[in-house]
Design a protein around this motif. Structure first.
Motif, short mmCIF file in Angstrom:
data_model
loop_
_atom_site.label_atom_id
_atom_site.label_comp_id
_atom_site.label_asym_id
_atom_site.label_seq_id
_atom_site.Cartn_x
_atom_site.Cartn_y
_atom_site.Cartn_z
N ASP A 138 0.79 -1.23 0.00
CA ASP A 138 0.00 0.00 0.00
C ASP A 138 0.82 1.29 0.00
OD1 ASP A 138 -2.42 -1.25 -0.13
OD2 ASP A 138 -3.29 -0.23 1.59
N TYR A 151 -5.63 -1.73 -7.88
CA TYR A 151 -6.34 -0.51 -7.46
C TYR A 151 -6.68 0.35 -8.69
CZ TYR A 151 -4.67 -1.50 -2.66
OH TYR A 151 -4.39 -2.08 -1.44
N GLU A 199 -12.48 -1.26 8.07
CA GLU A 199 -11.55 -2.37 8.32
C GLU A 199 -11.87 -2.99 9.67
OE1 GLU A 199 -9.08 -4.12 6.43
OE2 GLU A 199 -9.23 -5.21 8.31
N TRP A 200 -11.57 -4.26 9.78
CA TRP A 200 -12.02 -5.06 10.91
C TRP A 200 -10.84 -5.50 11.77
CZ3 TRP A 200 -10.85 -10.42 10.66
CH2 TRP A 200 -11.63 -11.28 11.43
N PHE A 266 -17.84 -5.11 8.58
CA PHE A 266 -18.62 -4.49 7.52
C PHE A 266 -20.11 -4.81 7.64
CE2 PHE A 266 -20.21 -5.49 3.11
CZ PHE A 266 -20.49 -4.19 2.74
N TYR A 294 -22.55 -10.53 2.23
CA TYR A 294 -21.92 -9.31 1.68
C TYR A 294 -22.78 -8.75 0.53
CZ TYR A 294 -17.35 -9.96 4.08
OH TYR A 294 -16.33 -10.06 5.01
#
Ligand SMILES: C[S@@+](CC[C@H](N)C(=O)[O-])C[C@H]1O[C@@H](n2cnc3c(N)ncnc32)[C@H](O)[C@@H]1O
Length: 398
Positions: A138, A151, A199-200, A266, A294
């Motif tokens: 990232d 991305y 984010e989890w 989420f 989802y």
């Protein structure tokens, strides 16, 4: 950038829909416990890896003298790896230091019982090592190729769907579930869109908080992401390669940009219907116990006319976990379900090659043959409670 803590966060697998519900106080206590367990993992890294290096040394010293003499540089190499590990440790401590007050709506005061730094599980140590590699993906120049492959197609599609020359993109709300270290969401926000990452994992959240809120100069920090890989190295030095980050200044977003990260599952955080213009998922949908959950959630939270852009493989995260529900569907089955739910397929590419936190010098590499698709929740909906959860709206059959 603030991070909101939403639901209790479980790093280790929890029983799908079977996790006992606790009182709010108990939930808060468990979340604090989990928070400190992950902090502990960051603190334990040096001890853990030192043990690994000691084992290397012991094995080497058990070799016949002649073999040791033939490998005269081996102990020096281990000393060099140890030096790299110390640098990693410094960065991890800076991350820990930055994160105890990172949540806007939750304080994690250090409780003596939780503070004790003890051994962490192999599971947590593996998670930590992969999170270190996530910095490469990232936030480093080295990760550019990887970001370009997964991305960039998503970002291009957002620009096609919501062209900046035709509308005020600051009013376009984009959600990135499973945002990892936040670069995709950050890139989208840097183009002027209103973007939220979700984010989890505390591993990811601590690191994204650090890079997004504490790093202000390009390439000001160094990690050695590959020192944990003792196999498949061609050159000894490959294991000790440095990677600097961040390749861009994360603070360089325009002052009026709208970028945020939320913490939590989420499925639990996003329940408000008809809220988002775009949901962008990258290497995410296979993290579900049941990907249909989802799909239902994305349908529910998208505004009518909104789009879901997805890129990724189907490496089901719960596939081999005992006592975990895991529904492994083929892409064919997923696509069929998406269409039955009422989404309209707008674009599809079934073979987008991509890597994930790849060590480009390794003798072992994984190449993902990803699917990319764009589907739309139609603007005109009719009510149909048969196929969609809870009497939500369903598109007219065509
Ligand atoms: C394979 S990683 C991909 C990260 C990022 N999208 C990327 O492409 O680098 C999947 C991410 O989803 C997160 N995740 C898994 N289940 C989640 C959930 N239910 N809610 C939010 N995030 C979740 C994981 O913690 C992990 O960071």
């Amino acid at each position: 950038m603030g991070t909101e803590s939403a639901e209790p966060n479980q790093e280790e697998p929890c029983f799908y829909r079977g996790r006992p519900k606790h009182s709010p106080e108990e939930e808060a206590r468990l979340e604090r416990q989990h928070f400190w367990k992950i902090i502990n993992a960051f603190r334990y890294y040096r001890t853990h890896f030192e043990e690994r290096l000691k084992r290397c040394e012991r094995h080497f010293l058990s070799l016949p003298r002649r073999h040791q003499q033939l490998l005269s540089g081996f102990l020096d190499k281990l000393a060099e790896i140890r030096r790299c590990m110390e640098c990693n440790h410094e960065v991890l401590q800076a991350i820990v230091h930055s994160c105890t007050h990172m949540f806007e709506n939750m304080e994690y005061d250090e409780d003596e019982n939780m503070r004790r730094a003890g051994p962490s599980s192999t599971f947590d140590m593996d998670k930590l090592k992969s999170t270190i590699k996530q910095f490469v993906r990232d936030w480093s120049e080295t990760g550019k190729g990887e970001r370009d492959s997964c991305y960039a197609p998503i970002i291009r599609e957002i620009q096609i769907q919501f062209p900046p020359e035709k509308r005020d993109v600051s009013e376009v709300k984009v959600l990135v579930p499973g945002a990892g270290l936040g670069r995709l969401a950050w890139e989208i926000a840097s183009l002027g869109y209103s973007c939220q990452g979700n984010e989890w994992s505390f591993f990811m959240l601590f690191c994204s908080n650090f890079v997004l809120n504490r790093c202000e100069k390009e390439n000001c920090l160094t990690l050695y992401p590959w020192i944990h890989q003792f196999s498949n190295n061609k050159l000894s030095g490959d294991q000790m390669r440095a990677v600097t980050f961040p390749d861009v200044n994360p603070q360089s977003l325009p002052l009026d940009s709208d970028f945020s990260m939320t913490a939590g599952d989420f499925l639990e955080v996003y329940t408000d219907p008809n809220t988002w213009d775009c949901v962008a998922t990258c290497f995410f949908i296979d993290t579900a116990h049941n990907v249909l959950d989802y799909i239902d959630t994305i349908w529910n939270i998208l505004k009518p006319g909104g789009v879901w852009i997805n890129l990724g493989p189907l490496l089901y995260h719960f596939e081999n976990m005992a006592n975990e529900l895991s529904i492994e569907l083929s892409y064919e089955e997923i696509k069929g379900t998406i269409l039955k739910c009422g989404f309209q397929l707008e674009a599809e590419r079934e073979s987008v090659l991509s890597t994930y936190t790849e060590n480009e010098r390794s003798m072992l590499k994984y190449l993902y043959d990803c699917v990319f698709f764009v589907v739309r929740k139609p603007a005109a909906l009719i009510s149909n409670s048969q196929n969609c959860k809870g009497g939500e709206l369903k598109a007219p059959m065509t």
